[in-house]
Scaffold this motif. Sequence first.
Motif, PDB file in Angstrom:
ATOM      1  N   MET A   1      -7.054 -16.142  -2.807  1.00  0.00           N
ATOM      2  CA  MET A   1      -6.534 -16.242  -4.003  1.00  0.00           C
ATOM      3  C   MET A   1      -5.522 -14.970  -4.159  1.00  0.00           C
ATOM      4  SD  MET A   1      -7.882 -16.805  -7.898  1.00  0.00           S
ATOM      5  CE  MET A   1      -8.090 -18.335  -7.892  1.00  0.00           C
ATOM      6  N   THR A   2      -4.531 -15.324  -4.737  1.00  0.00           N
ATOM      7  CA  THR A   2      -3.662 -13.980  -4.793  1.00  0.00           C
ATOM      8  C   THR A   2      -3.612 -13.857  -6.549  1.00  0.00           C
ATOM      9  OG1 THR A   2      -1.560 -15.399  -4.750  1.00  0.00           O
ATOM     10  CG2 THR A   2      -2.109 -14.090  -2.965  1.00  0.00           C
ATOM     11  N   LEU A   3      -3.340 -12.786  -6.949  1.00  0.00           N
ATOM     12  CA  LEU A   3      -3.318 -12.512  -8.502  1.00  0.00           C
ATOM     13  C   LEU A   3      -2.204 -13.492  -9.226  1.00  0.00           C
ATOM     14  CD1 LEU A   3      -4.271 -10.770 -10.705  1.00  0.00           C
ATOM     15  CD2 LEU A   3      -2.453  -9.033 -10.206  1.00  0.00           C
TER      16      LEU A   3
ATOM     17  N   ALA B   1       8.255   0.604  -0.637  1.00  0.00           N
ATOM     18  CA  ALA B   1       8.494   0.921  -2.179  1.00  0.00           C
ATOM     19  C   ALA B   1       7.520   0.122  -3.094  1.00  0.00           C
ATOM     20  CB  ALA B   1       9.802   1.211  -2.685  1.00  0.00           C
ATOM     21  N   LEU B   2       7.660  -1.166  -2.635  1.00  0.00           N
ATOM     22  CA  LEU B   2       6.870  -2.104  -3.665  1.00  0.00           C
ATOM     23  C   LEU B   2       5.308  -1.784  -3.519  1.00  0.00           C
ATOM     24  CD1 LEU B   2       6.569  -4.680  -5.172  1.00  0.00           C
ATOM     25  CD2 LEU B   2       6.447  -5.972  -3.263  1.00  0.00           C
ATOM     26  N   ARG B   3       4.705  -1.746  -2.385  1.00  0.00           N
ATOM     27  CA  ARG B   3       3.556  -1.346  -2.027  1.00  0.00           C
ATOM     28  C   ARG B   3       3.007   0.027  -2.897  1.00  0.00           C
ATOM     29  NH1 ARG B   3      -0.873   0.517   0.936  1.00  0.00           N
ATOM     30  NH2 ARG B   3      -2.260  -1.039   1.323  1.00  0.00           N
ATOM     31  N   ARG B   4       3.877   0.953  -2.627  1.00  0.00           N
ATOM     32  CA  ARG B   4       3.528   2.232  -2.878  1.00  0.00           C
ATOM     33  C   ARG B   4       3.654   2.215  -4.800  1.00  0.00           C
ATOM     34  NH1 ARG B   4       0.965   5.689  -1.486  1.00  0.00           N
ATOM     35  NH2 ARG B   4      -0.035   5.500  -3.441  1.00  0.00           N
ATOM     36  N   ARG B   5       4.710   1.477  -5.337  1.00  0.00           N
ATOM     37  CA  ARG B   5       4.571   1.358  -6.603  1.00  0.00           C
ATOM     38  C   ARG B   5       3.446   0.446  -7.303  1.00  0.00           C
ATOM     39  NH1 ARG B   5       6.941  -2.696 -10.468  1.00  0.00           N
ATOM     40  NH2 ARG B   5       7.371  -3.959  -8.605  1.00  0.00           N
ATOM     41  N   LEU B   6       2.737  -0.701  -6.393  1.00  0.00           N
ATOM     42  CA  LEU B   6       1.880  -1.254  -7.123  1.00  0.00           C
ATOM     43  C   LEU B   6       0.634  -0.493  -6.892  1.00  0.00           C
ATOM     44  CD1 LEU B   6       2.318  -4.918  -5.233  1.00  0.00           C
ATOM     45  CD2 LEU B   6       2.620  -4.364  -7.540  1.00  0.00           C
ATOM     46  N   LEU B   7       0.307   0.558  -6.062  1.00  0.00           N
ATOM     47  CA  LEU B   7      -0.869   1.292  -6.015  1.00  0.00           C
ATOM     48  C   LEU B   7      -0.732   2.099  -6.903  1.00  0.00           C
ATOM     49  CD1 LEU B   7      -0.842   1.429  -1.985  1.00  0.00           C
ATOM     50  CD2 LEU B   7      -2.465   0.232  -3.447  1.00  0.00           C
ATOM     51  N   ASP B   8       0.598   2.890  -7.227  1.00  0.00           N
ATOM     52  CA  ASP B   8       0.634   3.999  -8.127  1.00  0.00           C
ATOM     53  C   ASP B   8       0.187   3.367  -9.561  1.00  0.00           C
ATOM     54  OD1 ASP B   8       1.229   5.842  -6.289  1.00  0.00           O
ATOM     55  OD2 ASP B   8       3.544   5.562  -6.818  1.00  0.00           O
ATOM     56  N   MET B   9       0.527   1.819  -9.840  1.00  0.00           N
ATOM     57  CA  MET B   9       0.312   1.410 -11.092  1.00  0.00           C
ATOM     58  C   MET B   9      -1.264   1.151 -11.327  1.00  0.00           C
ATOM     59  SD  MET B   9       3.328  -1.028 -11.971  1.00  0.00           S
ATOM     60  CE  MET B   9       3.198  -2.057 -10.510  1.00  0.00           C
ATOM     61  N   GLY B  10      -2.148   1.639 -10.318  1.00  0.00           N
ATOM     62  CA  GLY B  10      -3.653   1.236 -10.618  1.00  0.00           C
ATOM     63  C   GLY B  10      -4.042   0.160  -9.774  1.00  0.00           C
ATOM     64  N   LEU B  11      -3.444  -0.826  -9.022  1.00  0.00           N
ATOM     65  CA  LEU B  11      -3.774  -2.025  -8.487  1.00  0.00           C
ATOM     66  C   LEU B  11      -4.033  -1.723  -7.226  1.00  0.00           C
ATOM     67  CD1 LEU B  11      -0.575  -4.213  -9.832  1.00  0.00           C
ATOM     68  CD2 LEU B  11      -2.821  -4.495 -10.335  1.00  0.00           C
TER      69      LEU B  11
ATOM     70  N   PRO C   1       6.741 -12.923 -17.062  1.00  0.00           N
ATOM     71  CA  PRO C   1       5.648 -12.305 -16.287  1.00  0.00           C
ATOM     72  C   PRO C   1       4.195 -12.663 -16.757  1.00  0.00           C
ATOM     73  CG  PRO C   1       6.529 -10.979 -17.713  1.00  0.00           C
ATOM     74  CD  PRO C   1       7.458 -11.838 -17.846  1.00  0.00           C
ATOM     75  N   ILE C   2       3.334 -11.801 -16.094  1.00  0.00           N
ATOM     76  CA  ILE C   2       1.948 -12.126 -16.658  1.00  0.00           C
ATOM     77  C   ILE C   2       1.405 -10.652 -17.182  1.00  0.00           C
ATOM     78  CG2 ILE C   2       1.343 -14.032 -15.305  1.00  0.00           C
ATOM     79  CD1 ILE C   2      -0.032 -11.996 -13.364  1.00  0.00           C
TER      80      ILE C   2
ATOM     81  N   ASP D   1       6.411 -12.414  -8.515  1.00  0.00           N
ATOM     82  CA  ASP D   1       6.563 -12.156  -7.282  1.00  0.00           C
ATOM     83  C   ASP D   1       5.794 -10.851  -6.829  1.00  0.00           C
ATOM     84  OD1 ASP D   1       8.355 -14.199  -7.108  1.00  0.00           O
ATOM     85  OD2 ASP D   1      10.216 -12.889  -7.351  1.00  0.00           O
ATOM     86  N   ASP D   2       5.557 -10.068  -7.669  1.00  0.00           N
ATOM     87  CA  ASP D   2       4.630  -8.973  -7.240  1.00  0.00           C
ATOM     88  C   ASP D   2       3.400  -9.319  -7.229  1.00  0.00           C
ATOM     89  OD1 ASP D   2       7.333  -7.500  -7.258  1.00  0.00           O
ATOM     90  OD2 ASP D   2       6.851  -6.613  -9.196  1.00  0.00           O
TER      91      ASP D   2
END
Length: 79
Positions: A1-3, A22-32, A49-50, A64-65
């Motif tokens: 399952m995805t988020l 950059a998308l992956r790096r941003r998600l990781l930087d946000m604590g995900l 969004p959620i 999408d993210d």
Amino acid sequence: MTLDKLPVGQTRRIAAVGGQGALRRRLLDMGLTPKTQVTVQKVAPMGDPIELRLRGYELTLRLDDAREIALEAPDGEAE
């Protein structure tokens, strides 16, 4: 399952974070990051969004993210 498929009020642990560059790096930087517990708090009236709760703060994320984040099954294995 995805988020993006996690219902409001449910909590799961992150199994893996996908995406590229950059998308992956941003998600990781946000604590995900893997093994982090995440709860879906709210969904916008149009579905995107959620709002998530993780690491003691709220985070708003586009669907999408959220599709790039795989969640562990309730028994601890990736779905």
